[in-house]
Design a protein around this motif. Structure first.
Motif, PDB file in Angstrom:
ATOM      1  N   ASP A 108      -9.732  65.150  15.742  1.00 57.68           N
ATOM      2  CA  ASP A 108      -8.280  65.094  15.536  1.00 57.68           C
ATOM      3  C   ASP A 108      -7.667  66.472  15.304  1.00 57.68           C
ATOM      4  O   ASP A 108      -6.461  66.597  15.151  1.00 57.68           O
ATOM      5  N   GLY A 109      -8.501  67.514  15.296  1.00 57.17           N
ATOM      6  CA  GLY A 109      -7.994  68.874  15.183  1.00 57.17           C
ATOM      7  C   GLY A 109      -7.871  69.402  13.763  1.00 57.17           C
ATOM      8  O   GLY A 109      -7.459  70.543  13.561  1.00 57.17           O
ATOM      9  N   SER A 110      -8.240  68.604  12.766  1.00 55.54           N
ATOM     10  CA  SER A 110      -8.206  69.097  11.384  1.00 55.54           C
ATOM     11  C   SER A 110      -9.214  70.222  11.186  1.00 55.54           C
ATOM     12  O   SER A 110      -8.990  71.138  10.401  1.00 55.54           O
ATOM     13  N   ILE A 111     -10.346  70.114  11.883  1.00 51.89           N
ATOM     14  CA  ILE A 111     -11.335  71.193  11.905  1.00 51.89           C
ATOM     15  C   ILE A 111     -11.307  71.740  13.326  1.00 51.89           C
ATOM     16  O   ILE A 111     -11.614  71.017  14.273  1.00 51.89           O
ATOM     17  N   ALA A 112     -10.907  72.993  13.463  1.00 44.15           N
ATOM     18  CA  ALA A 112     -10.787  73.579  14.805  1.00 44.15           C
ATOM     19  C   ALA A 112     -11.129  75.062  14.747  1.00 44.15           C
ATOM     20  O   ALA A 112     -11.285  75.636  13.675  1.00 44.15           O
ATOM     21  N   GLY A 113     -11.235  75.672  15.920  1.00 45.99           N
ATOM     22  CA  GLY A 113     -11.501  77.110  15.993  1.00 45.99           C
ATOM     23  C   GLY A 113     -12.819  77.475  15.327  1.00 45.99           C
ATOM     24  O   GLY A 113     -13.817  76.778  15.469  1.00 45.99           O
TER      25      GLY A 113
ATOM     26  N   GLY B  73      -4.022  52.615  17.624  1.00 44.07           N
ATOM     27  CA  GLY B  73      -4.632  52.659  18.944  1.00 44.07           C
ATOM     28  C   GLY B  73      -4.807  54.050  19.514  1.00 44.07           C
ATOM     29  O   GLY B  73      -5.191  54.210  20.661  1.00 44.07           O
ATOM     30  N   GLN B  74      -4.513  55.066  18.727  1.00 44.08           N
ATOM     31  CA  GLN B  74      -4.721  56.435  19.171  1.00 44.08           C
ATOM     32  C   GLN B  74      -5.329  57.225  18.008  1.00 44.08           C
ATOM     33  O   GLN B  74      -5.278  56.792  16.867  1.00 44.08           O
ATOM     34  N   LEU B  75      -5.862  58.394  18.324  1.00 49.69           N
ATOM     35  CA  LEU B  75      -6.590  59.157  17.311  1.00 49.69           C
ATOM     36  C   LEU B  75      -5.721  59.626  16.161  1.00 49.69           C
ATOM     37  O   LEU B  75      -6.100  59.550  15.019  1.00 49.69           O
ATOM     38  N   ARG B  76      -4.545  60.116  16.416  1.00 49.29           N
ATOM     39  CA  ARG B  76      -3.679  60.608  15.333  1.00 49.29           C
ATOM     40  C   ARG B  76      -2.936  59.434  14.695  1.00 49.29           C
ATOM     41  O   ARG B  76      -2.107  58.806  15.322  1.00 49.29           O
ATOM     42  N   SER B  77      -3.248  59.207  13.442  1.00 43.00           N
ATOM     43  CA  SER B  77      -2.629  58.092  12.727  1.00 43.00           C
ATOM     44  C   SER B  77      -1.590  58.599  11.740  1.00 43.00           C
ATOM     45  O   SER B  77      -1.574  59.766  11.370  1.00 43.00           O
ATOM     46  N   PRO B  78      -0.733  57.712  11.282  1.00 40.61           N
ATOM     47  CA  PRO B  78       0.312  58.108  10.329  1.00 40.61           C
ATOM     48  C   PRO B  78      -0.276  58.495   8.973  1.00 40.61           C
ATOM     49  O   PRO B  78      -1.451  58.252   8.689  1.00 40.61           O
ATOM     50  N   ASP B  79       0.573  59.086   8.137  1.00 47.45           N
ATOM     51  CA  ASP B  79       0.136  59.575   6.831  1.00 47.45           C
ATOM     52  C   ASP B  79      -0.551  58.498   6.002  1.00 47.45           C
ATOM     53  O   ASP B  79      -1.560  58.763   5.350  1.00 47.45           O
ATOM     54  N   TYR B  80       0.003  57.275   6.004  1.00 47.02           N
ATOM     55  CA  TYR B  80      -0.600  56.227   5.175  1.00 47.02           C
ATOM     56  C   TYR B  80      -2.036  55.937   5.603  1.00 47.02           C
ATOM     57  O   TYR B  80      -2.884  55.578   4.780  1.00 47.02           O
ATOM     58  N   ALA B  81      -2.354  56.118   6.891  1.00 42.39           N
ATOM     59  CA  ALA B  81      -3.712  55.895   7.369  1.00 42.39           C
ATOM     60  C   ALA B  81      -4.652  56.980   6.845  1.00 42.39           C
ATOM     61  O   ALA B  81      -5.793  56.698   6.478  1.00 42.39           O
TER      62      ALA B  81
END
Length: 193
Positions: free
Chosen positions: A93-98, A31-39
């Motif tokens: 989700d911040g994986s690509i930033a700056g 239910g939120q943008l940051r999911s656990p590793d398995y996701a």
């Protein structure tokens, strides 16, 4: 017509389109943008399967002489949907930033520009074939996105996964600029006014 629309190459293209929301849903499992590793690993698996269908749908259509109008139309759309959705997701989700956001923007802008150019040239009955370099661009793009989908989960398994993904994303953006310019230059010859 129906038999060509339901040929295996076209079914692979349809499957790639279906994979787009499935990858996105993986990031929202809780239910939120940051999911656990398995996701993230699940999203990566779906993305890899979708990327493989990109190769096989075209290969099988040519090998089995099952090219169709719907396949020629949907194949590039499916590619662009997959790449655009995942790039936007990774940016959110911040994986690509700056500064790396610029690489993603270059890729997205090129895809929109080339799509518009192809549509315009299609009205003029001008075909712009996909170059070998453009195919390499797509491959580098898909590999970069795969590394970035693994992201932090991949870094725990093997440090540097995200950095490799960002480097490949920039390499892809550079090749994207070159191939986009190449298509644009080819298209300019057919613009009257």
């Amino acid at each position: 017509m129906a038999s060509k629309a339901l040929s295996l190459p076209n079914i692979l293209t349809y499957a790639r389109i279906v994979c787009v929301p499935l990858v996105v849903m993986c990031f929202f499992l809780e239910g939120q943008l940051r999911s656990p590793d398995y996701a993230r690993w699940t999203a990566l698996g779906i993305f890899v399967v979708a990327s493989i269908t990109d190769y096989f749908d075209g290969y099988l259509a040519r090998a089995w002489n099952q090219s169709s109008t719907i396949g020629r139309m949907l194949d590039p759309i499916a590619d662009k949907l997959l790449v655009a959705a995942v790039l936007l997701l990774l940016a959110a989700d911040g994986s690509i930033a700056g500064w790396s956001l610029w690489a993603a923007i270059i890729i997205l802008c090129r895809e929109i520009l080339v799509s518009g150019l192809r549509e315009y040239l299609a009205e003029l009955k001008v075909s712009v074939p996909v170059t070998r370099l453009a195919k390499w661009k797509t491959t580098i793009q898909m590999v970069a996105i795969a590394f970035l989908l693994a992201g932090p989960a991949g870094d725990e398994f093997m440090p540097g996964i995200t950095v490799v993904g960002l480097v490949l994303l920039w390499l892809s953006a550079i090749v994207t600029l070159y191939t986009g310019y190449d298509y644009f230059r080819a298209g300019l010859r057919h613009i009257d006014d």
